[in-house]
Write a protein that holds these residues in place. Structure first.
Motif, PDB file in Angstrom:
ATOM      1  N   PRO A 144      41.491  64.181 -63.846  1.00  0.00           N
ATOM      2  CA  PRO A 144      40.518  64.720 -63.140  1.00  0.00           C
ATOM      3  C   PRO A 144      39.575  64.075 -62.123  1.00  0.00           C
ATOM      4  O   PRO A 144      39.106  64.500 -61.707  1.00  0.00           O
ATOM      5  CB  PRO A 144      39.900  65.243 -64.854  1.00  0.00           C
ATOM      6  N   LEU A 173      41.623  63.848 -58.735  1.00  0.00           N
ATOM      7  CA  LEU A 173      41.106  65.360 -58.893  1.00  0.00           C
ATOM      8  C   LEU A 173      39.665  65.375 -57.792  1.00  0.00           C
ATOM      9  O   LEU A 173      39.680  66.287 -56.647  1.00  0.00           O
ATOM     10  CB  LEU A 173      41.238  66.508 -59.228  1.00  0.00           C
ATOM     11  N   THR A 207      38.022  70.986 -54.428  1.00  0.00           N
ATOM     12  CA  THR A 207      38.416  70.200 -56.079  1.00  0.00           C
ATOM     13  C   THR A 207      38.156  71.734 -56.579  1.00  0.00           C
ATOM     14  O   THR A 207      38.297  72.251 -56.226  1.00  0.00           O
ATOM     15  CB  THR A 207      38.845  68.860 -56.531  1.00  0.00           C
ATOM     16  N   VAL A 252      39.150  75.319 -58.282  1.00  0.00           N
ATOM     17  CA  VAL A 252      38.400  75.650 -59.133  1.00  0.00           C
ATOM     18  C   VAL A 252      38.188  76.202 -59.873  1.00  0.00           C
ATOM     19  O   VAL A 252      37.939  77.355 -60.315  1.00  0.00           O
ATOM     20  CB  VAL A 252      37.791  74.109 -60.178  1.00  0.00           C
ATOM     21  N   ALA A 253      36.723  76.432 -58.936  1.00  0.00           N
ATOM     22  CA  ALA A 253      35.937  77.999 -59.115  1.00  0.00           C
ATOM     23  C   ALA A 253      36.542  79.086 -58.879  1.00  0.00           C
ATOM     24  O   ALA A 253      36.265  80.186 -59.256  1.00  0.00           O
ATOM     25  CB  ALA A 253      34.276  76.860 -58.291  1.00  0.00           C
ATOM     26  N   ILE A 308      38.795  80.263 -61.847  1.00  0.00           N
ATOM     27  CA  ILE A 308      38.582  80.055 -62.676  1.00  0.00           C
ATOM     28  C   ILE A 308      37.849  81.974 -62.668  1.00  0.00           C
ATOM     29  O   ILE A 308      36.990  82.480 -63.907  1.00  0.00           O
ATOM     30  CB  ILE A 308      36.643  79.509 -63.031  1.00  0.00           C
ATOM     31  N   ARG A 345      41.003  78.737 -71.551  1.00  0.00           N
ATOM     32  CA  ARG A 345      41.445  77.919 -71.859  1.00  0.00           C
ATOM     33  C   ARG A 345      43.252  77.006 -71.545  1.00  0.00           C
ATOM     34  O   ARG A 345      43.236  76.636 -69.988  1.00  0.00           O
ATOM     35  CB  ARG A 345      41.055  76.380 -73.059  1.00  0.00           C
ATOM     36  N   ALA A 346      44.299  78.084 -71.935  1.00  0.00           N
ATOM     37  CA  ALA A 346      45.499  78.120 -72.083  1.00  0.00           C
ATOM     38  C   ALA A 346      45.449  78.607 -70.330  1.00  0.00           C
ATOM     39  O   ALA A 346      46.112  78.058 -69.485  1.00  0.00           O
ATOM     40  CB  ALA A 346      45.744  78.355 -72.904  1.00  0.00           C
ATOM     41  N   LEU A 366      43.855  78.823 -68.007  1.00  0.00           N
ATOM     42  CA  LEU A 366      42.991  78.234 -66.386  1.00  0.00           C
ATOM     43  C   LEU A 366      43.982  76.651 -66.428  1.00  0.00           C
ATOM     44  O   LEU A 366      44.255  76.713 -65.340  1.00  0.00           O
ATOM     45  CB  LEU A 366      41.837  77.681 -67.258  1.00  0.00           C
ATOM     46  N   LYS A 367      44.109  76.512 -67.843  1.00  0.00           N
ATOM     47  CA  LYS A 367      45.763  75.808 -67.758  1.00  0.00           C
ATOM     48  C   LYS A 367      46.543  75.631 -66.898  1.00  0.00           C
ATOM     49  O   LYS A 367      47.034  74.792 -66.168  1.00  0.00           O
ATOM     50  CB  LYS A 367      46.418  74.646 -68.325  1.00  0.00           C
ATOM     51  N   LEU A 387      45.825  76.181 -63.568  1.00  0.00           N
ATOM     52  CA  LEU A 387      45.230  74.506 -62.927  1.00  0.00           C
ATOM     53  C   LEU A 387      46.664  73.514 -61.918  1.00  0.00           C
ATOM     54  O   LEU A 387      45.957  72.425 -61.637  1.00  0.00           O
ATOM     55  CB  LEU A 387      44.306  74.775 -63.536  1.00  0.00           C
ATOM     56  N   MET A 413      47.135  69.899 -60.351  1.00  0.00           N
ATOM     57  CA  MET A 413      47.238  68.493 -61.501  1.00  0.00           C
ATOM     58  C   MET A 413      48.486  67.989 -61.545  1.00  0.00           C
ATOM     59  O   MET A 413      49.062  67.056 -61.480  1.00  0.00           O
ATOM     60  CB  MET A 413      46.609  69.503 -62.665  1.00  0.00           C
TER      61      MET A 413
END
Lengths: 102, 200
Positions: free
Chosen positions: B124, B127, B133, B137-138, B141, B184-185, B187-188, B191, B195
């Motif tokens: 992170p 990145l 980045t 990411v925004a 989300i 969270r899962a 989003l992972k 991403l 990553m």
């Protein structure tokens, strides 16, 4: 693409996860939130961490899950989404003008 | 409770306006910034966020005398802004809730995780040194369904407790936990290309 080696490893893991004090990756998934919140205690924590020790997929998964959380937090707390550099004057004036009218 | 992105982590009731024009203007100028940021995070729309803040201030002024001091004034104001933003959000057309399912972890018939190898994932820290980045990411989300995105924002960014989020969203604490983990899962998963070094 799933390799033959991965399929064999999963079959071995599948058998291993049926042993006492072992859980499947699917059961491990259900405890991630509680683990990260520090809510797992005693035997539950031991079982969770034992799975983590033997399962590379779940170790990688949890690492990526935590990295993703870190990226999310950094993005939403340190960008244009965070405190604006200047407070919009028209909004301040609108709030003051509307005061007491609700 | 910790509230994110505020210069003052708490506002004592003594700092609430005393009714004079000067104290009210000072109060509005002091708090508009964090209230607007919070509303924008929830609503993802500048105009809707400004409207929510304006209405939230009106509600704060209207209920100032009724503020009982059982929480800090900041917590009380935070709750009013969140409530107002959620009301605006509920008026919008609801999104499909099914779209998150395909982003959740996959298991085989033995309950074993099916996960691609992570050879040399980017950190992170690395990145975040790249300028694109955060905007990337925004956007990801924002791609989450509102029902899950809001729980993620209130728990992981605003750092409200599970009980507080449950109360504000009028859902059970168990439901908050399920939504948070699924958000969270998902989003992972979204991403992952970033990553793994495959994006940007």
């Amino acid at each position: 693409m799933i390799t033959r080696r991965k399929k064999v490893m999963r079959r071995i893991h599948g058998a291993m996860f049926k042993l006492p004090l072992m859980i499947t990756c699917e059961a491990f998934e259900d405890f991630i939130l509680a683990y990260l919140d520090g809510e797992l205690k005693g035997k539950q924590k031991f079982i969770f961490e034992m799975h983590l020790g033997v399962c590379r997929e779940c170790r990688d998964y949890l690492r990526a899950y935590k990295s993703s959380m870190e990226l999310t937090k950094a993005t939403l707390t340190n960008s244009e989404n965070a405190l604006p550099e200047t407070v919009p004057e028209d909004l301040v004036q609108a709030v003051l003008a509307a005061r007491g009218q609700v | 409770m910790t509230l994110a992105n505020s210069p003052e982590q708490s506002v004592s009731s003594a700092e609430l306006p005393d009714g004079s024009d000067q104290s009210i203007e000072s109060f509005v100028r002091s708090h508009t910034g964090w209230m607007l940021s919070l509303a924008k995070r929830i609503l993802r729309d500048d105009s809707d966020a400004e409207d929510a803040v304006q209405t939230a201030f009106a509600n704060i002024f209207k209920n100032l005398q009724a503020f009982d001091g059982r929480s800090t004034a900041k917590t009380w104001m935070h709750r009013i802004v969140v409530n107002q933003a959620l009301m605006t959000l509920r008026k919008r057309r609801p999104q499909s809730e099914e779209e998150i399912d395909e982003l959740l972890p996959v298991f085989d018939a033995n309950g074993c995780r099916i996960e691609d190898d992570w050879a040399n994932p980017e950190t992170p820290e690395g990145l975040l040194q790249r300028t694109q980045t955060r905007s990337h990411v925004a956007r990801l989300i924002d791609a989450l369904p509102d029902s899950h995105r809001i729980v993620l924002i209130l728990r992981d960014i605003e750092e409200l407790s599970t009980a507080d989020v449950a109360e504000q969203l009028n859902i059970t604490e168990a439901n908050v936990k399920v939504r948070l983990h699924r958000a969270r899962a998902a989003l992972k998963k979204l991403l992952e290309p970033l990553m793994r070094g495959d994006a940007l």
